[in-house]
Scaffold this active site. Structure first.
Site, PDB file in Angstrom:
ATOM      1  N   THR A  15       2.492  -1.895   1.843  1.00  0.00           N
ATOM      2  CA  THR A  15       2.464  -3.240   1.281  1.00  0.00           C
ATOM      3  C   THR A  15       3.849  -3.732   0.874  1.00  0.00           C
ATOM      4  O   THR A  15       4.788  -2.962   0.713  1.00  0.00           O
ATOM      5  CB  THR A  15       1.539  -3.298   0.050  1.00  0.00           C
ATOM      6  OG1 THR A  15       2.055  -2.445  -0.969  1.00  0.00           O
ATOM      7  CG2 THR A  15       0.118  -2.886   0.404  1.00  0.00           C
ATOM      8  N   ASP A  16       3.915  -5.048   0.696  1.00  0.00           N
ATOM      9  CA  ASP A  16       5.152  -5.661   0.194  1.00  0.00           C
ATOM     10  C   ASP A  16       5.053  -5.803  -1.322  1.00  0.00           C
ATOM     11  O   ASP A  16       4.104  -5.300  -1.948  1.00  0.00           O
ATOM     12  CB  ASP A  16       5.409  -7.002   0.888  1.00  0.00           C
ATOM     13  CG  ASP A  16       4.319  -8.034   0.618  1.00  0.00           C
ATOM     14  OD1 ASP A  16       3.486  -7.847  -0.302  1.00  0.00           O
ATOM     15  OD2 ASP A  16       4.297  -9.052   1.333  1.00  0.00           O
ATOM     16  N   ALA A  17       5.973  -6.497  -1.915  1.00  0.00           N
ATOM     17  CA  ALA A  17       6.004  -6.642  -3.374  1.00  0.00           C
ATOM     18  C   ALA A  17       4.780  -7.362  -3.914  1.00  0.00           C
ATOM     19  O   ALA A  17       4.426  -7.192  -5.078  1.00  0.00           O
ATOM     20  CB  ALA A  17       7.281  -7.381  -3.795  1.00  0.00           C
TER      21      ALA A  17
END
Length: 134
Positions: A15-17
């Site tokens: 995942t990203d932030a």
């Protein structure tokens, strides 16, 4: 030809932030599905390399529809759309198992190349025959 599918879980590293799957990771999930499809036919990557043959992604077209998030379980499908003497075109989808929502879909063309010189080469006949049975 029938759909082939695998299941995978979205981990923090995917995942990203914002907690959603980083876009390039969908391509990784699809790679796993294509590899497992070949494995289900008794075709292992290392045995192809022993024959100086390997598959490389020639091109892909991907459409992102809905984000997957941390801890989601995903269904990743692969279907052979077209088989030629030197390439396979796959249609692939990633679907959220909980919501049954399509996350993304792609058409991926993989080319058969010599592992020695990276030039196009014929898909081994035995492999072509197995893929045609799908």
């Amino acid at each position: 030809m029938d759909n082939f599918e695998i299941r995978c879980r979205v981990y923090f590293e995917d995942t990203d932030a914002g907690g959603i799957v980083y876009y390039v990771n969908y391509l990784k999930y699809m790679e796993r599905s294509r590899t497992d499809l070949l494995r289900s036919l008794g075709i292992e990557q290392h045995s192809l390399l022993e024959q100086n043959v390997m598959f490389v992604v020639h091109s892909s077209s991907i459409n992102y529809r809905s984000p997957a998030r941390l801890d989601d379980e995903l269904k990743v499908t692969a279907i052979v759309k077209k088989l030629t003497k030197v390439a396979i075109i796959f249609i692939q989808q990633v679907v959220n198992c909980r919501t049954n929502v399509l996350c993304c879909e792609a058409e991926v063309k993989v080319a058969c190349v010599s592992s020695i010189n990276m030039r196009p080469t014929m898909i081994p006949t035995s492999l072509q025959q197995k893929i045609q049975l799908l």
